[in-house]
Design a protein around this motif. Structure first.
Motif, PDB file in Angstrom:
ATOM      1  N   PHE A  80       1.005  -1.168   0.072  1.00 46.08           N
ATOM      2  CA  PHE A  80      -0.094  -0.105  -0.016  1.00 46.08           C
ATOM      3  C   PHE A  80       0.853   1.398   0.120  1.00 46.08           C
ATOM      4  CE2 PHE A  80      -2.989  -2.945   1.812  1.00 46.08           C
ATOM      5  CZ  PHE A  80      -4.183  -2.820   1.039  1.00 46.08           C
ATOM      6  N   ASP A  81       0.563   2.372  -0.938  1.00 47.06           N
ATOM      7  CA  ASP A  81       0.932   3.725  -0.674  1.00 47.06           C
ATOM      8  C   ASP A  81      -0.084   4.293  -0.569  1.00 47.06           C
ATOM      9  OD1 ASP A  81      -0.343   3.848  -3.151  1.00 47.06           O
ATOM     10  OD2 ASP A  81       1.562   3.780  -4.450  1.00 47.06           O
ATOM     11  N   CYS A  82       0.162   5.834  -0.294  1.00 41.34           N
ATOM     12  CA  CYS A  82      -0.978   6.690   0.219  1.00 41.34           C
ATOM     13  C   CYS A  82      -2.073   6.746  -0.930  1.00 41.34           C
ATOM     14  CB  CYS A  82      -0.268   8.009   0.397  1.00 41.34           C
ATOM     15  SG  CYS A  82       0.527   8.222   1.780  1.00 41.34           S
ATOM     16  N   ILE A 159     -22.939  -5.756  -5.020  1.00 41.21           N
ATOM     17  CA  ILE A 159     -22.278  -4.753  -4.151  1.00 41.21           C
ATOM     18  C   ILE A 159     -21.645  -5.581  -3.031  1.00 41.21           C
ATOM     19  CG2 ILE A 159     -22.765  -3.000  -2.148  1.00 41.21           C
ATOM     20  CD1 ILE A 159     -25.088  -1.778  -3.603  1.00 41.21           C
ATOM     21  N   CYS A 160     -22.267  -6.750  -2.723  1.00 46.38           N
ATOM     22  CA  CYS A 160     -21.572  -7.595  -1.679  1.00 46.38           C
ATOM     23  C   CYS A 160     -20.325  -8.164  -2.221  1.00 46.38           C
ATOM     24  CB  CYS A 160     -22.687  -8.745  -1.307  1.00 46.38           C
ATOM     25  SG  CYS A 160     -21.957 -10.032  -0.322  1.00 46.38           S
ATOM     26  N   GLN A 161     -20.223  -8.702  -3.191  1.00 51.07           N
ATOM     27  CA  GLN A 161     -18.881  -9.354  -4.044  1.00 51.07           C
ATOM     28  C   GLN A 161     -17.874  -8.311  -3.950  1.00 51.07           C
ATOM     29  OE1 GLN A 161     -18.914 -12.580  -4.473  1.00 51.07           O
ATOM     30  NE2 GLN A 161     -16.773 -12.336  -4.812  1.00 51.07           N
ATOM     31  N   ALA A 162     -18.065  -6.980  -4.490  1.00 43.68           N
ATOM     32  CA  ALA A 162     -17.237  -6.060  -4.245  1.00 43.68           C
ATOM     33  C   ALA A 162     -16.559  -5.729  -3.048  1.00 43.68           C
ATOM     34  CB  ALA A 162     -17.728  -4.845  -5.019  1.00 43.68           C
ATOM     35  N   LEU A 163     -17.478  -5.474  -1.967  1.00 44.42           N
ATOM     36  CA  LEU A 163     -17.141  -5.335  -0.577  1.00 44.42           C
ATOM     37  C   LEU A 163     -16.199  -6.241  -0.039  1.00 44.42           C
ATOM     38  CD1 LEU A 163     -20.203  -3.623   0.737  1.00 44.42           C
ATOM     39  CD2 LEU A 163     -18.076  -2.387   0.340  1.00 44.42           C
ATOM     40  N   LEU A 164     -16.615  -7.804  -0.478  1.00 43.34           N
ATOM     41  CA  LEU A 164     -15.592  -8.796   0.114  1.00 43.34           C
ATOM     42  C   LEU A 164     -14.181  -8.655  -0.625  1.00 43.34           C
ATOM     43  CD1 LEU A 164     -18.461 -11.823   0.282  1.00 43.34           C
ATOM     44  CD2 LEU A 164     -17.619 -10.392   1.794  1.00 43.34           C
ATOM     45  N   GLN A 165     -14.146  -8.362  -1.637  1.00 49.72           N
ATOM     46  CA  GLN A 165     -13.063  -8.016  -2.138  1.00 49.72           C
ATOM     47  C   GLN A 165     -12.195  -6.859  -1.679  1.00 49.72           C
ATOM     48  OE1 GLN A 165     -12.823  -8.516  -6.646  1.00 49.72           O
ATOM     49  NE2 GLN A 165     -10.795  -7.440  -6.612  1.00 49.72           N
ATOM     50  N   ILE A 166     -12.784  -6.063  -1.217  1.00 47.14           N
ATOM     51  CA  ILE A 166     -12.280  -4.756  -0.516  1.00 47.14           C
ATOM     52  C   ILE A 166     -11.808  -5.483   0.658  1.00 47.14           C
ATOM     53  CG2 ILE A 166     -12.710  -2.578   0.607  1.00 47.14           C
ATOM     54  CD1 ILE A 166     -14.303  -1.978  -1.926  1.00 47.14           C
ATOM     55  N   TYR A 167     -12.528  -6.158   1.450  1.00 41.33           N
ATOM     56  CA  TYR A 167     -12.483  -6.461   2.919  1.00 41.33           C
ATOM     57  C   TYR A 167     -11.131  -7.265   2.889  1.00 41.33           C
ATOM     58  CZ  TYR A 167     -17.055  -4.753   3.892  1.00 41.33           C
ATOM     59  OH  TYR A 167     -18.173  -4.002   4.209  1.00 41.33           O
ATOM     60  N   ASP A 168     -10.907  -8.060   1.868  1.00 42.27           N
ATOM     61  CA  ASP A 168      -9.603  -8.914   1.974  1.00 42.27           C
ATOM     62  C   ASP A 168      -8.514  -8.180   1.591  1.00 42.27           C
ATOM     63  OD1 ASP A 168     -10.547 -11.445   2.182  1.00 42.27           O
ATOM     64  OD2 ASP A 168     -10.459 -12.164  -0.454  1.00 42.27           O
ATOM     65  N   GLN A 169      -8.508  -7.169   0.958  1.00 44.93           N
ATOM     66  CA  GLN A 169      -7.310  -6.139   0.941  1.00 44.93           C
ATOM     67  C   GLN A 169      -7.168  -5.292   2.247  1.00 44.93           C
ATOM     68  OE1 GLN A 169      -7.118  -3.702  -2.969  1.00 44.93           O
ATOM     69  NE2 GLN A 169      -8.425  -5.166  -3.769  1.00 44.93           N
ATOM     70  N   LEU A 170      -8.396  -5.061   2.488  1.00 48.53           N
ATOM     71  CA  LEU A 170      -8.355  -4.214   4.042  1.00 48.53           C
ATOM     72  C   LEU A 170      -7.886  -5.049   5.388  1.00 48.53           C
ATOM     73  CD1 LEU A 170     -11.706  -2.049   3.979  1.00 48.53           C
ATOM     74  CD2 LEU A 170      -9.136  -1.346   3.642  1.00 48.53           C
ATOM     75  N   ARG A 171      -7.840  -6.331   4.906  1.00 48.20           N
ATOM     76  CA  ARG A 171      -7.320  -7.292   6.213  1.00 48.20           C
ATOM     77  C   ARG A 171      -5.877  -6.920   6.456  1.00 48.20           C
ATOM     78  NH1 ARG A 171     -11.020 -11.350   7.325  1.00 48.20           N
ATOM     79  NH2 ARG A 171     -12.537 -11.450   5.430  1.00 48.20           N
ATOM     80  N   LEU A 172      -5.007  -6.406   5.292  1.00 47.23           N
ATOM     81  CA  LEU A 172      -3.671  -6.222   5.554  1.00 47.23           C
ATOM     82  C   LEU A 172      -3.456  -4.796   6.104  1.00 47.23           C
ATOM     83  CD1 LEU A 172      -2.776  -7.168   1.810  1.00 47.23           C
ATOM     84  CD2 LEU A 172      -2.780  -8.711   3.907  1.00 47.23           C
ATOM     85  N   VAL A 224      -0.320   6.489   8.826  1.00 43.19           N
ATOM     86  CA  VAL A 224       0.674   5.555   8.860  1.00 43.19           C
ATOM     87  C   VAL A 224       1.472   5.382   7.671  1.00 43.19           C
ATOM     88  CG1 VAL A 224       1.269   3.015   9.268  1.00 43.19           C
ATOM     89  CG2 VAL A 224      -0.354   4.105  10.948  1.00 43.19           C
ATOM     90  N   ALA A 225       0.834   5.328   6.605  1.00 40.52           N
ATOM     91  CA  ALA A 225       1.709   5.313   5.285  1.00 40.52           C
ATOM     92  C   ALA A 225       2.494   6.636   5.168  1.00 40.52           C
ATOM     93  CB  ALA A 225       0.694   5.205   4.193  1.00 40.52           C
ATOM     94  N   ASN A 226       1.938   7.600   5.466  1.00 41.50           N
ATOM     95  CA  ASN A 226       3.036   8.737   5.497  1.00 41.50           C
ATOM     96  C   ASN A 226       4.366   8.647   6.313  1.00 41.50           C
ATOM     97  OD1 ASN A 226       1.853  10.924   3.296  1.00 41.50           O
ATOM     98  ND2 ASN A 226      -0.018  11.189   4.684  1.00 41.50           N
ATOM     99  N   ALA A 227       3.995   8.253   7.292  1.00 43.62           N
ATOM    100  CA  ALA A 227       5.176   8.284   8.346  1.00 43.62           C
ATOM    101  C   ALA A 227       5.935   7.076   7.884  1.00 43.62           C
ATOM    102  CB  ALA A 227       4.651   7.799   9.652  1.00 43.62           C
ATOM    103  N   LYS A 228       5.831   5.785   7.333  1.00 39.43           N
ATOM    104  CA  LYS A 228       6.479   4.896   6.618  1.00 39.43           C
ATOM    105  C   LYS A 228       7.469   5.494   5.520  1.00 39.43           C
ATOM    106  CE  LYS A 228       4.223   0.674   8.807  1.00 39.43           C
ATOM    107  NZ  LYS A 228       5.591   0.213   9.409  1.00 39.43           N
TER     108      LYS A 228
END
Length: 249
Positions: A80-82, A159-172, A224-228
């Protein structure tokens, strides 16, 4: 009796699914660092599959947004970047605010019972004076499943399928709330407010709570991304300075 060719195709699909599940778990568990190369040789040895199902699995992982392919270099775990953090949370806000409003209108009695049971499980963790790493991991997992239930109950499969894919990325990124900022208690309260609004079928309040929650999480992730980035940039500057000094000697 199925033909040998049919059996071979089924075996390949099974191996590809196994490889996909294994690599996905490796990435989401944090065993591979963001930006780290997903070595085909290392992965094949680790999960004991051949190159063909492995490559099919990596292609699916890229499609899920958990890895990127770089021509001539292979696959790399998502970093991830900003810019992509901001884009991801913007996309999430558009979808999830609408989903929560719809869920408040459409949620079933069974799903309400499911949410209430989930909140009881989460309350157990909140009552503990301290949490072990495993307990904290379990609480975070349950908290994420709360969002998945709300997405599922919106009644719109796209909408549900798109959100589930987003949530996978957000787990990180979830651990930013837990480890880098003392914000987990705020997240807990926001989850309680969201469930209360949905259970009371108050779509406007559910949308408002969700929007506030997503924007706060986005701001934390960007800090956090900016600090890193600054830390990395300063480190590179120091290395260049040391290199210059060494050269003059």
């Amino acid at each position: 009796m199925p033909s040998s060719e049919h059996s071979s195709d089924e075996d390949l699909k099974s191996l590809s699914q196994f490889a996909y599940d294994s690599i996905r778990e490796i990435i989401l568990s944090g065993a591979i660092r963001p930006g780290e190369r997903l070595s085909e040789r290392d992965l094949a040895r680790r999960i004991q599959v051949s190159r063909t199902p492995l490559r099919e699995a990596l292609s699916r992982i890229e499609h899920d947004g958990l890895a990127i392919s770089r021509p001539g270099r292979g696959y790399f775990a998502l970093e991830f970047d900003c810019e992509n953090i901001a884009e991801l949370y913007e996309f999430r806000e558009v979808l999830e605010v609408s989903a929560c409003r719809l869920t408040a209108e459409r949620i079933t009695a069974d799903a309400i019972a499911e949410l209430n049971d989930l909140m009881k499980q989460l309350a157990r963790f909140e009552a503990m004076p301290t949490l072990t790493a495993d307990e904290l991991h379990e609480e975070v997992k349950l908290a994420l499943s709360l969002h998945e239930i709300v997405a599922r109950e919106c009644g719109n499969s796209r909408i549900c399928q798109a959100l589930l894919q987003i949530y996978d990325q957000l787990r990180l990124l979830t651990w930013i709330d837990v480890l880098w900022f003392d914000q987990w208690s705020v997240t807990r309260q926001e989850h309680r407010d969201l469930v209360a609004a949905v259970v009371e079928r108050d779509g406007a309040r559910a949308a408002e709570v969700t929007k506030r929650h997503i924007q706060r999480c986005r701001d934390g992730a960007l800090r956090v991304a900016n600090a890193k980035y600054k830390e990395k940039h300063n480190g590179m500057s120091q290395e260049n300075a040391h290199s210059a000094v060494y050269t003059r000697k």
